[in-house]
Design an enzyme around this catalytic site. Structure first.
Site, short mmCIF file in Angstrom:
data_model
loop_
_atom_site.label_atom_id
_atom_site.label_comp_id
_atom_site.label_asym_id
_atom_site.label_seq_id
_atom_site.Cartn_x
_atom_site.Cartn_y
_atom_site.Cartn_z
N SER A 7 0.73 -1.22 0.05
CA SER A 7 -0.19 0.10 0.10
C SER A 7 1.02 1.12 -0.08
O SER A 7 1.66 1.57 0.97
CB SER A 7 -0.92 -0.31 1.20
OG SER A 7 -1.64 1.25 1.26
N HIS A 32 -0.90 -1.25 -4.43
CA HIS A 32 -2.42 -0.81 -3.86
C HIS A 32 -2.40 0.63 -3.52
O HIS A 32 -1.43 0.97 -3.09
CB HIS A 32 -2.61 -1.45 -2.45
CG HIS A 32 -4.02 -1.42 -2.12
ND1 HIS A 32 -4.94 -2.09 -2.41
CD2 HIS A 32 -4.26 -0.69 -1.24
CE1 HIS A 32 -6.19 -1.71 -1.69
NE2 HIS A 32 -5.77 -0.76 -1.09
N ASP A 34 -4.47 3.59 -2.16
CA ASP A 34 -5.84 4.07 -1.54
C ASP A 34 -6.17 5.42 -1.76
O ASP A 34 -5.28 6.59 -1.64
CB ASP A 34 -5.51 4.17 -0.04
CG ASP A 34 -5.41 2.63 0.42
OD1 ASP A 34 -6.25 1.93 0.48
OD2 ASP A 34 -4.40 2.23 1.23
N MET A 36 -8.95 8.63 -1.20
CA MET A 36 -9.60 8.97 0.21
C MET A 36 -10.06 10.45 -0.36
O MET A 36 -9.33 11.23 -0.78
CB MET A 36 -9.18 8.96 1.43
CG MET A 36 -8.40 7.45 1.64
SD MET A 36 -7.37 7.54 3.36
CE MET A 36 -6.81 5.92 3.34
N HIS A 65 -8.25 1.54 -4.64
CA HIS A 65 -9.35 1.44 -3.70
C HIS A 65 -10.01 2.61 -3.55
O HIS A 65 -9.36 3.65 -3.11
CB HIS A 65 -8.72 0.63 -2.41
CG HIS A 65 -9.68 0.57 -1.33
ND1 HIS A 65 -9.41 0.60 0.13
CD2 HIS A 65 -11.08 0.56 -1.23
CE1 HIS A 65 -10.29 0.32 0.70
NE2 HIS A 65 -11.34 0.43 -0.02
N MET A 67 -11.88 4.74 -1.66
CA MET A 67 -12.87 5.09 -0.41
C MET A 67 -13.45 6.71 -0.68
O MET A 67 -13.04 7.42 0.31
CB MET A 67 -11.87 4.94 0.71
CG MET A 67 -11.34 3.80 0.87
SD MET A 67 -10.22 3.51 2.45
CE MET A 67 -8.83 3.62 1.44
N MET A 136 -11.95 -5.61 4.63
CA MET A 136 -11.27 -4.47 5.73
C MET A 136 -10.96 -5.28 7.03
O MET A 136 -12.06 -5.45 7.58
CB MET A 136 -11.99 -3.06 5.53
CG MET A 136 -12.12 -2.41 4.08
SD MET A 136 -10.39 -1.87 3.51
CE MET A 136 -9.82 -0.95 4.79
N ASP A 174 -7.21 -6.14 3.68
CA ASP A 174 -6.47 -4.81 4.05
C ASP A 174 -6.74 -4.34 5.39
O ASP A 174 -7.79 -4.20 5.92
CB ASP A 174 -6.91 -3.99 3.02
CG ASP A 174 -6.28 -2.35 3.09
OD1 ASP A 174 -5.29 -2.28 3.84
OD2 ASP A 174 -6.88 -1.44 2.24
#
Length: 216
Positions: A7, A32, A34, A36, A65, A67, A136, A174
């Site tokens: 990540s 990965h 992330d 957000m 991912h 979010m 998660m 994750d």
């Protein structure tokens, strides 16, 4: 054999490119990413421009991912930037099958996840349509959280549903994945391990990836 998805949230952003290159050459299977938005989760990270930059320095699958609230508005941009996987939260998708169809129409693999408090049963109608199921094991939004042991049952449920239905999705996990937790996660059914501090923390990136695979 498990897969490791470092990540980048835990990488050193002052040298993000070299950290990702080290993970790539060191045996990472996915990278990965992330994303957000400060709304769905209480943090803000990166956008499509960073994904586009990462695409130039690695051929490993970019596992993005989202979010974020209203992911359908941004899915085309992340697909165009070079994402290989786009994972959305079921809590943000009023019509999850429509969202999955959109992702796949862009020649990107579709992933689905849910917050730890969201019941697994909400995923059932979508399981046959996805390529990746992300469990998660922390509250989404921040790195370096402790592993939530009570989420092991969700990983087991994901494995059982996959076997029962003959589904093709990979089970990704994750949150809090490290040298102490990875074996339990693997035993429960985890196949793709998202690891942040365990890869980009102390020691060398390549050696950390090697150890994670060896211990699992």
């Amino acid at each position: 054999m498990i897969k490791i998805a470092p990540s980048i949230l835990s990488a050193d952003f002052s040298k993000l490119g070299s950290d990702v290159e080290a993970a790539d050459k060191g045996g990472a299977d996915y990278i990965h990413v992330d994303v957000m938005d400060g709304h769905f989760v209480p943090n803000i990270t990166i956008g499509p421009l960073v994904v586009k930059s990462l695409r130039k320095i690695t051929k490993k699958p970019l596992d993005t991912h989202l979010m974020i609230t209203d992911p359908e508005k941004y899915i085309p941009r992340f697909a165009e930037a070079g994402s290989d996987y786009l994972t959305v939260h079921i809590e943000t998708c009023p019509d999850i099958l429509r969202t999955i169809k959109l992702i796949k129409s862009l020649n990107v693999k579709a992933g689905l996840t849910l917050n730890p408090a969201t019941p697994f049963d909400t995923l059932l109608p979508a399981l046959e349509h996805i390529d990746l199921l992300l469990i998660m094991t922390v509250q989404p939004g921040f790195g370096a959280q402790s592993f939530m042991e009570n989420q092991l049952s969700k990983i087991e449920r994901a494995r059982d549903e996959k076997e029962r239905g003959g589904f093709k999705y990979e089970i990704e996990v994750d949150g809090g994945i490290n040298m102490e937790t990875i074996k339990r996660v693997n035993s429960a059914g985890g196949e793709v391990m998202v690891a942040g501090n365990a890869v980009f923390g102390k020691g060398t990136i390549a050696e950390n990836i090697r150890l994670l695979k060896e211990i699992a």
